[in-house]
Design a protein around this motif. Structure first.
Motif, PDB file in Angstrom:
ATOM      1  N   GLY A   1     -58.109 -51.387 -36.240  1.00 34.42           N
ATOM      2  CA  GLY A   1     -58.292 -49.504 -36.305  1.00 34.42           C
ATOM      3  C   GLY A   1     -59.022 -48.860 -35.161  1.00 34.42           C
ATOM      4  N   GLU A   2     -60.056 -47.366 -35.911  1.00 35.53           N
ATOM      5  CA  GLU A   2     -60.430 -46.825 -35.458  1.00 35.53           C
ATOM      6  C   GLU A   2     -61.216 -47.979 -34.479  1.00 35.53           C
ATOM      7  N   ASN A   3     -61.845 -48.852 -35.225  1.00 37.52           N
ATOM      8  CA  ASN A   3     -62.909 -49.555 -34.440  1.00 37.52           C
ATOM      9  C   ASN A   3     -62.894 -50.330 -32.660  1.00 37.52           C
ATOM     10  N   PHE A   4     -61.140 -50.603 -32.863  1.00 37.35           N
ATOM     11  CA  PHE A   4     -60.858 -51.279 -31.425  1.00 37.35           C
ATOM     12  C   PHE A   4     -60.777 -49.740 -30.311  1.00 37.35           C
ATOM     13  N   TYR A   5     -60.586 -48.528 -31.315  1.00 42.55           N
ATOM     14  CA  TYR A   5     -60.693 -47.301 -29.878  1.00 42.55           C
ATOM     15  C   TYR A   5     -61.968 -46.835 -29.624  1.00 42.55           C
ATOM     16  N   LYS A   6     -62.832 -46.963 -31.092  1.00 35.03           N
ATOM     17  CA  LYS A   6     -63.901 -47.167 -30.115  1.00 35.03           C
ATOM     18  C   LYS A   6     -64.875 -47.858 -28.766  1.00 35.03           C
ATOM     19  N   ASN A   7     -64.194 -48.484 -28.967  1.00 31.91           N
ATOM     20  CA  ASN A   7     -64.957 -49.547 -27.629  1.00 31.91           C
ATOM     21  C   ASN A   7     -64.124 -49.603 -27.248  1.00 31.91           C
ATOM     22  N   LEU A   8     -62.629 -49.142 -27.067  1.00 27.82           N
ATOM     23  CA  LEU A   8     -61.546 -48.721 -25.709  1.00 27.82           C
ATOM     24  C   LEU A   8     -63.073 -48.096 -24.968  1.00 27.82           C
TER      25      LEU A   8
ATOM     26  N   VAL B   1     -72.677 -50.328 -23.038  1.00 21.60           N
ATOM     27  CA  VAL B   1     -73.238 -50.830 -24.123  1.00 21.60           C
ATOM     28  C   VAL B   1     -74.005 -51.207 -24.968  1.00 21.60           C
ATOM     29  N   PRO B   2     -74.645 -50.734 -25.003  1.00 20.43           N
ATOM     30  CA  PRO B   2     -76.717 -50.907 -25.615  1.00 20.43           C
ATOM     31  C   PRO B   2     -75.990 -52.175 -26.308  1.00 20.43           C
ATOM     32  N   ILE B   3     -76.845 -53.011 -26.874  1.00 19.77           N
ATOM     33  CA  ILE B   3     -77.457 -53.346 -27.799  1.00 19.77           C
ATOM     34  C   ILE B   3     -76.969 -52.964 -29.150  1.00 19.77           C
ATOM     35  N   GLY B   4     -75.772 -54.156 -29.790  1.00 17.72           N
ATOM     36  CA  GLY B   4     -75.457 -53.055 -31.533  1.00 17.72           C
ATOM     37  C   GLY B   4     -74.710 -52.039 -31.042  1.00 17.72           C
ATOM     38  N   ALA B   5     -74.184 -51.809 -29.806  1.00 14.58           N
ATOM     39  CA  ALA B   5     -73.049 -50.302 -29.222  1.00 14.58           C
ATOM     40  C   ALA B   5     -72.148 -50.620 -30.362  1.00 14.58           C
ATOM     41  N   ALA B   6     -71.603 -52.051 -29.927  1.00 14.42           N
ATOM     42  CA  ALA B   6     -69.459 -52.084 -30.339  1.00 14.42           C
ATOM     43  C   ALA B   6     -69.549 -51.877 -31.657  1.00 14.42           C
ATOM     44  N   SER B   7     -68.680 -51.009 -32.162  1.00 16.27           N
ATOM     45  CA  SER B   7     -68.098 -51.094 -33.480  1.00 16.27           C
ATOM     46  C   SER B   7     -67.298 -51.870 -33.751  1.00 16.27           C
ATOM     47  N   GLY B   8     -68.117 -52.170 -35.121  1.00 13.26           N
ATOM     48  CA  GLY B   8     -66.963 -53.124 -35.961  1.00 13.26           C
ATOM     49  C   GLY B   8     -68.084 -54.896 -35.392  1.00 13.26           C
ATOM     50  N   THR B   9     -68.109 -55.716 -36.080  1.00 12.19           N
ATOM     51  CA  THR B   9     -68.376 -56.938 -36.593  1.00 12.19           C
ATOM     52  C   THR B   9     -67.793 -58.152 -35.814  1.00 12.19           C
ATOM     53  N   ARG B  10     -68.278 -58.878 -34.999  1.00 11.76           N
ATOM     54  CA  ARG B  10     -67.496 -60.101 -34.023  1.00 11.76           C
ATOM     55  C   ARG B  10     -66.871 -60.819 -35.045  1.00 11.76           C
ATOM     56  N   TYR B  11     -67.227 -61.372 -36.417  1.00 13.08           N
ATOM     57  CA  TYR B  11     -66.083 -62.272 -37.287  1.00 13.08           C
ATOM     58  C   TYR B  11     -66.036 -61.714 -38.568  1.00 13.08           C
ATOM     59  N   GLU B  12     -64.844 -61.729 -39.356  1.00 14.44           N
ATOM     60  CA  GLU B  12     -64.572 -60.901 -40.613  1.00 14.44           C
ATOM     61  C   GLU B  12     -66.059 -60.982 -41.422  1.00 14.44           C
TER      62      GLU B  12
ATOM     63  N   GLN C   1     -74.849 -72.784 -27.644  1.00 16.50           N
ATOM     64  CA  GLN C   1     -73.968 -72.063 -27.409  1.00 16.50           C
ATOM     65  C   GLN C   1     -74.381 -70.893 -28.520  1.00 16.50           C
ATOM     66  N   SER C   2     -73.667 -69.739 -28.313  1.00 13.98           N
ATOM     67  CA  SER C   2     -73.251 -68.523 -29.229  1.00 13.98           C
ATOM     68  C   SER C   2     -72.453 -67.290 -28.652  1.00 13.98           C
ATOM     69  N   GLU C   3     -71.953 -67.177 -28.985  1.00 13.42           N
ATOM     70  CA  GLU C   3     -71.128 -66.091 -28.283  1.00 13.42           C
ATOM     71  C   GLU C   3     -72.225 -64.552 -28.164  1.00 13.42           C
ATOM     72  N   TYR C   4     -71.549 -63.918 -26.932  1.00 14.18           N
ATOM     73  CA  TYR C   4     -72.291 -63.503 -25.733  1.00 14.18           C
ATOM     74  C   TYR C   4     -71.339 -62.806 -24.652  1.00 14.18           C
ATOM     75  N   SER C   5     -71.506 -61.643 -24.465  1.00 10.60           N
ATOM     76  CA  SER C   5     -71.084 -60.706 -23.682  1.00 10.60           C
ATOM     77  C   SER C   5     -71.302 -59.490 -23.652  1.00 10.60           C
ATOM     78  N   LEU C   6     -71.255 -58.835 -22.825  1.00 10.13           N
ATOM     79  CA  LEU C   6     -71.435 -57.451 -22.395  1.00 10.13           C
ATOM     80  C   LEU C   6     -71.575 -55.766 -23.777  1.00 10.13           C
ATOM     81  N   PHE C   7     -70.475 -56.754 -24.768  1.00 15.84           N
ATOM     82  CA  PHE C   7     -69.738 -55.821 -26.022  1.00 15.84           C
ATOM     83  C   PHE C   7     -70.518 -57.104 -27.301  1.00 15.84           C
ATOM     84  N   GLU C   8     -71.001 -58.117 -27.094  1.00 15.46           N
ATOM     85  CA  GLU C   8     -71.793 -58.890 -28.022  1.00 15.46           C
ATOM     86  C   GLU C   8     -73.236 -59.567 -27.295  1.00 15.46           C
ATOM     87  N   ARG C   9     -74.204 -58.741 -27.897  1.00 16.35           N
ATOM     88  CA  ARG C   9     -75.899 -58.739 -26.569  1.00 16.35           C
ATOM     89  C   ARG C   9     -76.775 -59.268 -27.766  1.00 16.35           C
ATOM     90  N   GLU C  10     -76.450 -59.971 -28.771  1.00 11.01           N
ATOM     91  CA  GLU C  10     -77.392 -59.777 -29.940  1.00 11.01           C
ATOM     92  C   GLU C  10     -78.701 -61.142 -29.891  1.00 11.01           C
TER      93      GLU C  10
END
Length: 333
Positions: free
Chosen positions: A241-248, A313-324, A180-189
């Protein structure tokens, strides 16, 4: 609902499950806003009616409260549900999280007995190591989990948020049925770090948590201020912040494709996950959303639609990491 095999040991589950984490607090804090126990239990019951009988919980959630809620929901109908739970975040004898990891064999045995009691059952369908204990060889932890299978306390075993190398080591000790891992259009690691490749090679199933980007892909969040004050998503860089709006901005393109198909962005995102032969476990505590999510299993994507989504949303395109930063050290290890 379409079924899918997790692993090569005959473990069959619906292509969509239900993540139960948000139905209770963790260490006194809400995860995705306030939860109502009665509504959460009703959601689990409605899920069963829709063919979603694969429930995902963990001793971390609460701690222990989530397993107890699931026990209430499945009481009298245990045989109708497939229950997955996890261990590895250490919970002490006072039912408090230490926020350390424990994969030692004696803790494995202690954890399963506690989870069996909390869930009101004598077996767990799928038992995951929630996070790798850096101080215990994975071979030792999986060896203890294998003993649980032999004892009849667990049917199948899995791992969560581990690297391809760890998966190989674990699978040599005992067959791993699911990772099990996080996986979505915004998280394709998992596509990039070799995890999906090794799972295919070894015949291990993949379970995607947060397939809706922790609710972001639903489109209901318009700004970082939409999160409640104690919502843990406020701590995630991807939604700050800015990451939210880039992803939006990326999400708006996904929304337009969903509108063309006459479905919601969430249904489109879940259909994309399913198209990769992956079991999604979107979390919800409301009947409205379990019905919407279940309907996504009827959606089929064309090759052109799938390619278009992946190009947005290519691999790695989402702005900001998925955890702190500190929690990023806990994944892909």
């Amino acid at each position: 609902m379409r079924k899918i095999n997790l692993g090569s040991q005959g473990f069959e589950v619906p292509v969509q499950g239900l993540g139960c984490m948000g139905m209770t607090t963790i260490a006194g804090g809400d995860i995705y806003g306030k939860a109502d126990e009665k509504e959460s239990i009703a959601t689990i019951h409605r899920a069963l009616e829709l063919g979603i009988n694969f429930l995902d919980t963990a001793d971390l959630y609460g701690p222990l409260l989530n397993e107890r809620l699931v026990a209430k929901a499945i009481s009298g109908s245990r045989d109708k549900y497939i229950v997955a739970t996890k261990f590895g975040f250490e919970v002490d004898d006072n039912e408090q999280l230490t926020w350390g990891f424990n994969g030692k064999p004696d803790y494995v045995r202690k954890s399963i007995d506690r989870s069996l009691q909390n869930l009101g059952t004598d077996y767990i369908d799928l038992y995951y190591l929630h996070r790798l204990d850096p101080n215990t060889p994975i071979e030792d932890t999986v060896g203890a989990m294998a003993e649980l299978v032999q004892a009849g306390k667990v049917k199948y075993i899995g791992l969560s948020e581990v690297s391809a190398e760890t998966i190989r080591k674990a699978h040599q000790v005992h067959p791993i049925s699911a990772v099990q891992s996080e996986y979505s259009l915004f998280e394709r690691e998992p596509e990039a770090n070799g995890v999906l490749d090794v799972l295919k090679e070894l015949g291990i199933g993949f379970v995607a948590y947060s397939p809706l980007g922790r609710g972001f892909i639903t489109g209901e969040l318009k700004s970082p201020d939409d999160f409640a004050a104690d919502d843990f998503r406020r701590s995630i860089p991807r939604y700050q912040g800015e990451n939210f709006y880039k992803n939006l901005d990326l999400l708006k393109e996904i929304q337009s494709i969903a509108a063309e198909k006459g479905i919601t962005p969430a249904q489109l995102a879940l259909a994309w996950v399913a198209s990769n032969n992956v079991v999604a476990i979107p979390g919800t505590k409301r009947i409205k959303y379990i019905e919407e999510n279940a309907a996504a299993t009827e959606v089929t994507l064309t090759a052109e639609e799938k390619q278009k989504l992946e190009s947005i949303v290519p691999i790695g395109a989402a702005s900001g990491t998925r955890y702190e930063a500190s929690q990023m050290e806990w994944v892909n290890v």
